[in-house]
Design a protein around this motif. Structure first.
Motif, mmCIF file in Angstrom:
data_model
loop_
_atom_site.group_PDB
_atom_site.id
_atom_site.type_symbol
_atom_site.label_atom_id
_atom_site.label_comp_id
_atom_site.label_asym_id
_atom_site.label_seq_id
_atom_site.Cartn_x
_atom_site.Cartn_y
_atom_site.Cartn_z
ATOM 1 N N TYR A 1 3.995 30.297 10.604
ATOM 2 C CA TYR A 1 3.951 30.804 9.933
ATOM 3 C C TYR A 1 4.079 30.853 8.336
ATOM 4 O O TYR A 1 3.323 31.117 7.611
ATOM 5 C CB TYR A 1 5.114 31.958 10.614
ATOM 6 C CG TYR A 1 4.619 33.158 9.115
ATOM 7 C CD1 TYR A 1 3.445 34.339 9.465
ATOM 8 C CD2 TYR A 1 5.487 33.652 8.364
ATOM 9 C CE1 TYR A 1 3.727 35.149 8.708
ATOM 10 C CE2 TYR A 1 5.975 34.425 7.047
ATOM 11 C CZ TYR A 1 4.837 35.380 7.808
ATOM 12 O OH TYR A 1 5.104 36.603 7.013
ATOM 13 N N ASP A 2 4.948 29.446 8.304
ATOM 14 C CA ASP A 2 5.333 29.155 7.095
ATOM 15 C C ASP A 2 4.217 28.434 6.582
ATOM 16 O O ASP A 2 3.879 28.793 5.117
ATOM 17 C CB ASP A 2 7.064 28.226 6.920
ATOM 18 C CG ASP A 2 7.988 28.901 7.409
ATOM 19 O OD1 ASP A 2 8.051 30.187 7.311
ATOM 20 O OD2 ASP A 2 8.787 28.381 7.938
ATOM 21 N N ALA A 3 3.366 27.405 7.501
ATOM 22 C CA ALA A 3 1.924 27.172 6.876
ATOM 23 C C ALA A 3 1.280 27.897 6.399
ATOM 24 O O ALA A 3 0.067 27.454 5.572
ATOM 25 C CB ALA A 3 1.556 26.429 8.158
ATOM 26 N N ALA A 4 0.883 28.909 6.863
ATOM 27 C CA ALA A 4 -0.408 29.915 6.924
ATOM 28 C C ALA A 4 -0.277 30.714 5.314
ATOM 29 O O ALA A 4 -0.911 30.548 4.798
ATOM 30 C CB ALA A 4 0.112 30.816 8.034
ATOM 31 N N VAL A 5 1.289 30.505 4.956
ATOM 32 C CA VAL A 5 2.061 31.838 4.104
ATOM 33 C C VAL A 5 1.344 30.879 2.795
ATOM 34 O O VAL A 5 1.207 31.058 1.741
ATOM 35 C CB VAL A 5 3.280 31.892 4.114
ATOM 36 C CG1 VAL A 5 3.914 32.243 2.396
ATOM 37 C CG2 VAL A 5 3.305 32.709 5.110
ATOM 38 N N GLU A 6 1.415 29.899 2.852
ATOM 39 C CA GLU A 6 1.430 28.743 2.428
ATOM 40 C C GLU A 6 0.191 28.011 1.600
ATOM 41 O O GLU A 6 -0.509 27.896 0.169
ATOM 42 C CB GLU A 6 1.837 27.056 1.802
ATOM 43 C CG GLU A 6 2.418 25.884 1.304
ATOM 44 C CD GLU A 6 2.378 24.395 1.872
ATOM 45 O OE1 GLU A 6 2.559 23.614 1.086
ATOM 46 O OE2 GLU A 6 3.800 24.597 2.393
ATOM 47 N N LEU A 7 -0.453 28.195 2.901
ATOM 48 C CA LEU A 7 -2.487 27.489 2.605
ATOM 49 C C LEU A 7 -2.889 29.012 1.944
ATOM 50 O O LEU A 7 -3.593 28.892 0.764
ATOM 51 C CB LEU A 7 -2.799 28.295 4.063
ATOM 52 C CG LEU A 7 -4.309 27.213 4.261
ATOM 53 C CD1 LEU A 7 -4.606 26.365 3.474
ATOM 54 C CD2 LEU A 7 -4.475 27.961 5.621
ATOM 55 N N ASN A 8 -2.509 30.341 2.606
ATOM 56 C CA ASN A 8 -2.660 31.359 1.890
ATOM 57 C C ASN A 8 -2.149 31.265 0.118
ATOM 58 O O ASN A 8 -3.400 32.023 -0.673
ATOM 59 C CB ASN A 8 -1.859 32.708 2.049
ATOM 60 C CG ASN A 8 -2.468 34.300 1.507
ATOM 61 O OD1 ASN A 8 -3.857 33.806 1.687
ATOM 62 N ND2 ASN A 8 -2.016 34.847 1.208
ATOM 63 N N ILE B 1 9.712 28.105 19.435
ATOM 64 C CA ILE B 1 10.053 29.643 18.721
ATOM 65 C C ILE B 1 10.149 28.190 17.135
ATOM 66 O O ILE B 1 9.108 28.765 16.574
ATOM 67 C CB ILE B 1 11.855 29.740 18.580
ATOM 68 C CG1 ILE B 1 12.109 30.968 19.628
ATOM 69 C CG2 ILE B 1 12.222 30.906 17.721
ATOM 70 C CD1 ILE B 1 10.544 32.095 19.897
ATOM 71 N N THR B 2 10.091 27.386 16.741
ATOM 72 C CA THR B 2 10.826 26.273 15.954
ATOM 73 C C THR B 2 8.680 26.193 15.358
ATOM 74 O O THR B 2 8.617 26.683 14.481
ATOM 75 C CB THR B 2 11.526 25.454 16.368
ATOM 76 O OG1 THR B 2 12.313 25.210 17.211
ATOM 77 C CG2 THR B 2 11.132 24.677 14.662
ATOM 78 N N ALA B 3 8.100 26.020 16.712
ATOM 79 C CA ALA B 3 6.558 25.617 16.048
ATOM 80 C C ALA B 3 5.655 27.061 15.462
ATOM 81 O O ALA B 3 5.225 26.765 14.391
ATOM 82 C CB ALA B 3 5.795 25.683 16.787
ATOM 83 N N VAL B 4 6.421 28.002 16.297
ATOM 84 C CA VAL B 4 5.405 29.742 15.293
ATOM 85 C C VAL B 4 6.157 29.554 14.363
ATOM 86 O O VAL B 4 5.389 30.174 13.721
ATOM 87 C CB VAL B 4 5.857 30.563 17.029
ATOM 88 C CG1 VAL B 4 5.119 32.023 16.248
ATOM 89 C CG2 VAL B 4 5.031 30.077 17.331
ATOM 90 N N ASN B 5 7.544 29.969 13.742
ATOM 91 C CA ASN B 5 8.021 29.589 12.546
ATOM 92 C C ASN B 5 7.147 28.508 11.748
ATOM 93 O O ASN B 5 7.039 28.975 10.110
ATOM 94 C CB ASN B 5 9.287 29.668 12.717
ATOM 95 C CG ASN B 5 10.128 30.850 13.020
ATOM 96 O OD1 ASN B 5 9.314 32.151 13.531
ATOM 97 N ND2 ASN B 5 11.575 31.120 13.978
#
Length: 511
Positions: free
Chosen positions: A402-409, A395-399
């Motif tokens: 997702y945060d990293a993906a948002v930042e990258l976007n 759960i922690t890794a998936v969250n």
């Protein structure tokens, strides 16, 4: 018989006169005008006269004069209204005329201060203290503006070292002339002047201030052919740069679209925990490709930045070469804005340099963004790999993923926005440099005209009817400030009397 002979003689004379070549009546003779003005010490006009010079024998001239004086011969000048005519036997002829109207193209005002108090010039002679001399020159709106716009003024104030010291005259040329100092100024065409001279004076006196109005004859050598080829290469390079920026923007747009989809995918992934393992594998594969692609993209960062810096240097070198005849300081990306900011005539050049600097800064921002994006992709790839290997903290890794993906976007969006500005700058640079050679030539011509005035516009100062004037010059001077000495009557020496004269005077018998 005598009567018939007389008629025949008269007829012959008339035919001979009619056969003589004729000149259009009233056509002004080519001439040179020198306008002399005697000014009061405060700059107001005391008297004005013109010396007209001709290289002709049959002379027709125009002018509103109160007095005429032949300066060449004894022939009498004919004056009918404003028309002056004479037939001279000399190859060169000069006459002087005192003008009815006493107006100059310049308003000249001179003020004197002694120890901070205003004084009339007539009261300054022989005085001592701290002298302030203020000369104001403005346009006289009642006189044809051609002279103010096209004639320069040479102003000279001569100060004797015997009476004047510690001379302070800002923006003046001060030269030694024997025991005197000459303080000189040049007022360019179309400009007024406010001149201040300060000095210490002792038993003050001063020679006349002289002011000469002339057309400047300065030669500007400007060879535009020498750098035309370089400018052509520059504009071609800018076109290629703009085209490349367009292609790069399209690529980043596709990357931006892909990143949007990637974020959506990660979001869905967090909601699909039952199928997490399979999803992790797909994400790991995608991030590996993304990392490799961005790594390849970062390999182009250094050539792009170096190319932009080289283009910027080429632009500044080209502009500096064009402006070298103007003796301006060398323009650099750090100082050009300060040097050109308040000079409207260089607005186009400054705008060109602004675009170039903006372009270079945009390229640096772009490459920094690519590097940042590449680092983020590497981090992301490392995270997906670890996630695939270790599912326990799922759960922690998936969250975190997702945060990293948002930042990258978000980084991709910022990169796209920066590159869009960069593309806008390259397009503007391209548009503004399309006719750079013509613009630079035009600006140089405008500056030359602004400094020298129009050399071809020569009109008569005396009368608009004088349409064949070769030159006009103004020679002005003020009154001299000189000490006034009062003759004192000699005292009568007492007469020595003899003894007998004294005796007679005692009895009132000697006068």
């Amino acid at each position: 018989m005598k009567k018939i002979f007389s008629y025949a003689l008269v007829l012959t004379l008339l035919l001979a006169i009619l056969a003589l070549p004729t000149v259009a009546e009233g056509t002004p003779t080519p001439k040179d005008e020198v306008v002399y003005g005697l000014l009061n010490a405060d700059g107001s006009i005391q008297n004005m006269y013109v010396v007209n010079g001709f290289r002709d024998k049959n002379i027709t001239d125009y002018g509103d004069y109160s007095y005429l004086q032949n300066m060449t011969s004894t022939e009498k000048l004919s004056q009918m209204g404003d028309k002056i005519t004479i037939h001279s036997n000399s190859d060169t002829f000069y006459y002087e005329g005192i003008l009815q109207t006493k107006e100059l193209p310049w308003n000249i005002s001179i003020h004197y201060m002694l120890d901070g108090k205003k004084m009339d010039a007539k009261d300054l002679a022989g005085k001592s203290g701290q002298l302030g001399l203020d000369i104001s020159i403005t346009q006289n709106q009642t006189v044809n503006s051609t002279f103010f716009k096209n004639y320069a003024l040479q102003l000279a104030v001569t100060l004797d070292n015997k009476y004047c010291s510690d001379i302070n005259a800002e923006n003046a040329t001060i030269v030694n002339a024997g025991s005197k100092k000459q303080v000189s100024y040049i007022v360019l065409p179309g400009n007024g002047a406010h001149i201040h001279i300060a000095c210490k004076v002792n038993d003050f006196r001063m020679e006349p201030i002289t002011i000469n109005g002339i057309k400047l004859a300065l030669h500007f050598s400007f060879d535009s052919v020498s750098f035309t080829d370089q400018l052509g290469e520059l504009t071609a390079a800018i076109e290629q740069l703009d085209s490349g920026a367009g292609g790069l923007l399209d690529g980043i747009f596709q990357l931006k679209s892909g990143m949007g989809k990637y974020v959506d995918g990660v979001n869905k992934f967090t909601k699909a925990l039952p199928a997490l393992r399979e999803g992790i594998k797909q994400v790991d594969s995608g991030t590996t490709e993304l990392k490799n692609g961005l790594h390849a993209l970062t390999q182009q960062n250094e050539p792009l930045v170096n190319g932009a810096l080289a283009l910027q240097k080429s632009t500044f070198d080209s502009v500096n070469a064009q402006l070298a005849p103007m003796h301006l300081p060398l323009l650099t990306p750090e100082n050009y804005s300060q040097l050109l900011d308040n000079t409207p005539s260089f607005a186009a050049v400054k705008q060109q340099l602004d675009s170039m600097v903006q372009f270079t800064q945009g390229m640096i921002a772009y490459t920094s963004g690519v590097a940042e994006l590449s680092n983020g992709a590497a981090t992301l790839c490392e995270g997906t790999s670890k996630l695939a290997e270790n599912m326990s903290p799922i759960i922690t890794a998936v969250n975190g993923l997702y945060d990293a993906a948002v930042e990258l976007n978000s980084a991709v969006k910022r990169l796209y926005d920066g590159l869009a500005q960069y593309k806008k700058g390259t397009l503007q640079l391209k548009n503004e440099t399309d006719n750079i050679e013509e613009e630079i030539e035009k600006k140089i011509d405008e500056m030359r005209l602004e400094i020298l005035g129009n050399p071809n516009e020569i009109i008569s100062f005396v009368s608009e009817k004088n349409t064949n004037v070769n030159s006009v010059q103004f020679v002005l001077k003020t009154e001299e400030i000189k000490a006034v000495y009062v003759d004192r009557p000699e005292l009568a020496q007492p007469v020595k009397l003899t003894f007998w004269q004294k005796l007679l005077k005692l009895f009132g018998l000697y006068p």
